[in-house]
Design a protein around this motif. Sequence first.
Motif, short mmCIF file in Angstrom:
data_model
loop_
_atom_site.label_atom_id
_atom_site.label_comp_id
_atom_site.label_asym_id
_atom_site.label_seq_id
_atom_site.Cartn_x
_atom_site.Cartn_y
_atom_site.Cartn_z
N MET A 1 0.85 -1.19 0.00
CA MET A 1 0.00 0.00 0.00
C MET A 1 0.88 1.25 0.00
O MET A 1 1.83 1.35 0.77
N THR A 2 0.56 2.21 -0.88
CA THR A 2 1.33 3.43 -0.98
C THR A 2 1.11 4.31 0.24
O THR A 2 -0.01 4.61 0.63
N LYS A 3 2.22 4.75 0.86
CA LYS A 3 2.16 5.58 2.07
C LYS A 3 2.26 7.05 1.67
O LYS A 3 3.22 7.46 1.02
N ILE A 4 1.25 7.82 2.09
CA ILE A 4 1.17 9.23 1.70
C ILE A 4 1.03 10.12 2.93
O ILE A 4 0.29 9.80 3.86
N GLY B 1 -7.97 3.72 -0.95
CA GLY B 1 -7.07 2.74 -0.36
C GLY B 1 -5.64 3.17 -0.12
O GLY B 1 -4.80 2.33 0.22
N TYR B 2 -5.35 4.46 -0.29
CA TYR B 2 -4.00 4.92 0.01
C TYR B 2 -3.84 5.06 1.52
O TYR B 2 -4.76 5.47 2.23
N GLU B 3 -2.67 4.72 2.02
CA GLU B 3 -2.41 4.81 3.45
C GLU B 3 -1.96 6.22 3.79
O GLU B 3 -0.88 6.66 3.38
N ILE B 4 -2.78 6.93 4.54
CA ILE B 4 -2.44 8.29 4.95
C ILE B 4 -1.71 8.21 6.29
O ILE B 4 -2.32 7.97 7.33
N GLN B 5 -0.41 8.41 6.25
CA GLN B 5 0.39 8.30 7.47
C GLN B 5 0.15 9.47 8.43
O GLN B 5 0.19 9.31 9.65
N ALA B 6 -0.04 10.63 7.86
CA ALA B 6 -0.28 11.83 8.67
C ALA B 6 -0.91 12.89 7.79
O ALA B 6 -0.74 12.88 6.55
N VAL B 7 -1.63 13.80 8.44
CA VAL B 7 -2.21 14.96 7.77
C VAL B 7 -1.59 16.20 8.39
O VAL B 7 -1.62 16.37 9.61
N VAL B 8 -1.02 17.03 7.55
CA VAL B 8 -0.38 18.27 8.02
C VAL B 8 -1.25 19.45 7.59
O VAL B 8 -1.61 19.57 6.41
N THR B 9 -1.60 20.30 8.55
CA THR B 9 -2.48 21.43 8.27
C THR B 9 -2.07 22.61 9.13
O THR B 9 -1.22 22.50 10.01
N GLN B 10 -2.66 23.77 8.85
CA GLN B 10 -2.32 24.96 9.61
C GLN B 10 -2.86 24.86 11.04
O GLN B 10 -3.84 24.15 11.29
N PRO B 11 -2.27 25.60 11.98
CA PRO B 11 -2.78 25.59 13.36
C PRO B 11 -4.20 26.13 13.44
O PRO B 11 -4.66 26.87 12.56
N ASP B 12 -4.91 25.73 14.50
CA ASP B 12 -6.24 26.27 14.76
C ASP B 12 -6.15 27.79 14.89
O ASP B 12 -5.19 28.31 15.49
N ARG B 13 -7.13 28.52 14.34
CA ARG B 13 -7.11 29.98 14.35
C ARG B 13 -8.41 30.53 14.92
O ARG B 13 -9.46 29.89 14.83
N PRO B 14 -8.38 31.77 15.46
CA PRO B 14 -9.63 32.43 15.87
C PRO B 14 -10.44 32.82 14.65
O PRO B 14 -9.90 33.34 13.67
N VAL B 15 -11.75 32.56 14.70
CA VAL B 15 -12.64 32.81 13.57
C VAL B 15 -13.86 33.60 14.04
O VAL B 15 -14.39 33.36 15.12
N GLY B 16 -14.31 34.54 13.20
CA GLY B 16 -15.54 35.29 13.49
C GLY B 16 -15.32 36.42 14.47
O GLY B 16 -14.24 36.64 15.00
N ARG B 17 -16.40 37.15 14.69
CA ARG B 17 -16.32 38.31 15.58
C ARG B 17 -15.95 37.92 17.01
O ARG B 17 -15.30 38.66 17.72
#
Length: 313
Positions: A1-4, A24-40
């Motif tokens: 299985m391809t590791k992504i 069926g791709y193996e997702i080893q990790a998900v990298v995303t931006q940090p949590d941010r303040p949203v809205g008023r």
Amino acid sequence: MTKIIFMGTPAFSVPVLEGLIENGYEIQAVVTQPDRPVGRKKVITPTPVKEAALKHELLVLQPEKISGSPEMEKIIELAPDLIVTAAFGQFLPEKILNAPKFGAVNVHASLLPKYRGGAPVHYSIIEGEKETGVTIMEMVKKMDAGDILSQKAIPITKADDVGTMFDKLSIVGRELLLETLPKILAKEITPIPQDETKVTFSPNITREQEQIDWNKTAEQVDNQVRGMRPWPTAFTTYNEINWKLWDVTPLDETTEAVPGTIIKRSKKELWIACGKGTVLSVNILQPSGKGKLFIQDFLNGVGKTVAESDKVG
């Protein structure tokens, strides 16, 4: 299985991630931006990609700056076969680009080499393009400059805005990536270098770009309104009050009035002179501190004092 390892942040990225999981791709990790303040109320909010990753019980990494971070070392340690990015929002250092066996590829929402940068969908509409699309490209250290692996174009209609095009392009991106990945892994693709003479850029929209220049034609102003809807939203000023313009219509009318002049004001219509003698009708607007209003509600309410020959700017 391809590791992504998958990297992405906004809603655009979610169908791409879910397409990889479903196929069926193996997702080893998900990298995303940090949590941010949203809205008023500035509520700390996870990114759409983080929410999707947690739903699938995937490892989530959120570096403030990925270069030199512990998260970078974790990515290298995982030894992925491939890195896939889709609107991640940070440059990747060479250490990460060189880590995967098959390199790193990006799902970019334009027909490269046009519109490299962070706001390709916005600029495609603002500039009046008849089509845009998705490019799957090899990632290199220079922004969006890697060789092209595959592309698919779709039309931009006069009914489209940034929101509708993001929805369409996220699906196109998912399907194009899933078609392209097996060829990448089998080394059946000959990458095509980008033509540097045709490169254009789409940097993030500035506040100055959001303000309407009424010397533009009515069609160009309509493109600007749609190219900034639903975010960041085009605006004009009237009596030192900002009006966000949500929906406008170029008319088959002409005028000799100075651009920015209100040339017609009735109970249901507000027409504004634009460049080259063209005329625009305002359909939905949002005065500062108010909600969105259909033009008839505005003119019969908070806009009662608006008069013909007044100027907007």
